[in-house]
Design a protein around this motif. Structure first.
Motif, short mmCIF file in Angstrom:
data_model
loop_
_atom_site.label_atom_id
_atom_site.label_comp_id
_atom_site.label_asym_id
_atom_site.label_seq_id
_atom_site.Cartn_x
_atom_site.Cartn_y
_atom_site.Cartn_z
N PRO A 271 78.15 121.65 82.86
CA PRO A 271 79.12 120.83 82.49
C PRO A 271 78.90 119.78 81.86
O PRO A 271 77.66 119.03 82.34
N LYS A 272 79.64 119.13 81.10
CA LYS A 272 79.32 117.70 80.14
C LYS A 272 80.43 116.91 80.44
O LYS A 272 81.57 117.23 80.38
N THR A 273 80.14 115.60 80.84
CA THR A 273 81.22 114.70 80.92
C THR A 273 80.83 113.23 80.16
O THR A 273 79.90 112.83 80.10
N LYS A 274 82.08 112.76 79.47
CA LYS A 274 82.00 111.71 78.45
C LYS A 274 82.79 110.71 79.55
O LYS A 274 83.73 110.89 79.92
N ILE A 275 82.24 109.52 79.42
CA ILE A 275 82.90 108.40 80.12
C ILE A 275 83.09 107.26 79.15
O ILE A 275 82.43 106.82 78.42
N LYS A 276 84.30 106.80 79.26
CA LYS A 276 84.53 105.77 78.73
C LYS A 276 85.24 104.49 79.83
O LYS A 276 86.09 105.03 80.54
N ALA A 277 84.86 103.48 79.38
CA ALA A 277 85.38 102.31 80.31
C ALA A 277 85.98 101.42 79.59
O ALA A 277 85.82 100.86 78.16
N ARG A 278 87.20 100.68 80.14
CA ARG A 278 87.90 99.72 79.58
C ARG A 278 88.14 98.82 80.71
O ARG A 278 88.56 99.30 81.76
N LYS A 279 88.45 97.67 80.23
CA LYS A 279 88.73 96.51 81.29
C LYS A 279 90.33 96.74 81.43
O LYS A 279 91.12 96.91 80.56
N GLU A 280 90.42 96.28 82.82
CA GLU A 280 92.09 96.54 83.25
C GLU A 280 92.34 95.61 84.29
O GLU A 280 91.82 95.69 85.40
N PHE A 286 87.75 103.74 84.41
CA PHE A 286 86.99 104.86 83.50
C PHE A 286 87.83 105.83 83.24
O PHE A 286 88.28 106.47 84.54
N ASP A 287 87.65 106.56 82.14
CA ASP A 287 88.49 107.61 81.97
C ASP A 287 87.41 108.71 81.44
O ASP A 287 86.12 108.36 80.96
N LEU A 288 87.60 109.81 82.10
CA LEU A 288 86.55 110.93 81.78
C LEU A 288 87.14 112.25 81.16
O LEU A 288 88.15 112.66 81.26
N ILE A 289 86.24 112.74 80.23
CA ILE A 289 86.51 113.72 79.55
C ILE A 289 85.34 114.95 79.89
O ILE A 289 84.16 114.69 79.76
N THR A 290 85.80 115.70 80.74
CA THR A 290 84.76 116.93 81.22
C THR A 290 84.95 118.23 80.58
O THR A 290 86.05 118.84 80.44
#
Length: 385
Positions: A271-280, A286-290
């Motif tokens: 499995p591979k996961t991309k992590i995107k962080a955004r200030k809220e 954190f949004d994840l795409i696996t």
């Protein structure tokens, strides 16, 4: 005659200049430490050293029987770790070498505040390599260093010394070597997952006996040189998708309608996961795409299409990822390494949301978790080593 004497003198001189093994020792005259255990009890370091009988290392022809005496455990105590190690030498009977250490086991007491001292001492010894496998444990170190092996195999073939062979078949908890921990040990935000081990066995029997066998039962989250806590069982499942370096294969059991029996079993790969962080607001989301590939192991509803099975697996994985995040966050444990992600990919946000905060995880949220499962085949009569 003079010429003959000159030749003899020259020959003797050559022999004198030749190097030789004048101070060599037989292998059986040296104690080769194979595993090290370190504990800290009542303000004293306790160092354990495992010796394995050489006759048990090679597989013997015909029936053999491993005895408990094949493994010797030394125990030394001292106010410092070096004093505890020196205490081991007092009755070692012969020279002891640490160049063959293949595993290091640390107690919970050591993980909770003594790691810096331990590594400073071990790495200044000059003999220890950077390649031993590293573990933590909640159990008595003497018991962990005195395991059995199946079918009278050599004690050197157990999971303690060769964890990757089993991990490639069943990627439960990822093994790490000493240098992998040291690479990020003093980083201000690195997260290292240190596997924990036990010798409790309720699976394999030898007659009426259940011999002690090594197995991994969770991991400790080490960050900034400190132990945040231990994660086990279902609470660790989501970490496998987000923060492991490599997952070779692992079963995914897909349940529905609260059933105790899974309706679908897949073997997941890499499995591979991309992590995107955004200030809220005042925190970070954190949004994840696996993405993960899989093969069908069991399907109790053969009328479903692969697309339907993929959707069911995606829902199960998302549930495990969210469950692990919530369970570990409530314990102030960053098993996903979100703090490290910010430090490496968004340093201004790390300074704003993490730096000098007592509990930065309090402001972390999990946003979108997008999972993509691709079923490749039914894995019939196929086995990948």
């Amino acid at each position: 005659m003079t010429r003959w004497m000159a030749k003899v003198s020259l020959l003797i001189s050559c022999f004198i200049l030749l190097t030789g093994c004048w101070d060599s020792k037989e292998v059986q005259s040296i104690n080769f430490i194979t595993a090290v255990g370190i504990d800290y009890v009542d303000n004293q370091y306790v160092a354990y050293a495992q010796l394995i009988d050489f006759s048990s290392i090679a597989k013997q022809e015909g029936p053999t029987s491993r005895q408990a005496s094949d493994i010797w455990i030394g125990r030394g105590e001292g106010s410092t770790l070096s004093m505890a190690i020196d205490d081991l030498y007092q009755t070692s009977q012969q020279q002891t070498l640490w160049t063959h250490v293949k595993a290091i086991v640390l107690s919970k007491n050591v993980l909770n505040g003594r790691l810096e001292d331990v590594f400073n001492t071990l790495l200044h010894s000059g003999q220890l390599r950077y390649t031993p496998w590293l573990y933590g444990t909640e159990h008595n170190i003497t018991d962990v260093l005195s395991p059995s092996a199946l079918l009278n195999q050599s004690a050197q073939t157990i999971e303690l010394f060769e964890p990757m062979k089993l991990y490639k078949q069943h990627s439960g908890y990822e093994p790490i070597r000493l240098h992998q921990l040291l690479d990020g040990f003093r980083e201000p935000a690195s997260v290292i997952l240190l596997p924990s081990i036990t010798n409790q066995n309720q699976t394999w029997y030898n007659g009426d006996e259940t011999p002690p066998l090594i197995r991994m039962d969770g991991f400790y989250v080490i960050s900034n040189g400190k132990n945040q806590g231990r994660v086990t069982g279902k609470d660790a499942d989501g970490t496998r998708f987000v923060n492991y370096d490599r997952v070779y294969q692992y079963p995914l059991y897909v349940y529905s309608n609260g059933s105790k029996m899974p309706e679908l079993t897949l073997r997941l790969n890499n499995p591979k996961t991309k992590i995107k962080a955004r200030k809220e607001g005042n925190g970070v989301t954190f949004d994840l795409i696996t993405s993960v590939k899989g093969a069908i192991i069991e399907d109790h509803d053969s009328h479903r299409s692969p697309h339907v099975m993929e959707k069911a697996a995606e829902k199960q994985i998302e549930s495990e990822i969210r469950n692990t995040f919530e369970k570990t966050k409530s314990r102030k444990v960053d098993s996903y390494g979100f703090v490290e992600h910010l430090y490496r990919h968004d340093l201004p946000l790390w300074r704003q949301a993490v730096y000098k905060r007592t509990n930065p995880l309090e402001g972390f949220k999990l946003g979108n978790v997008e999972v993509h499962v691709k079923i490749l085949n039914a894995s019939t009569y196929k086995y990948d080593e």
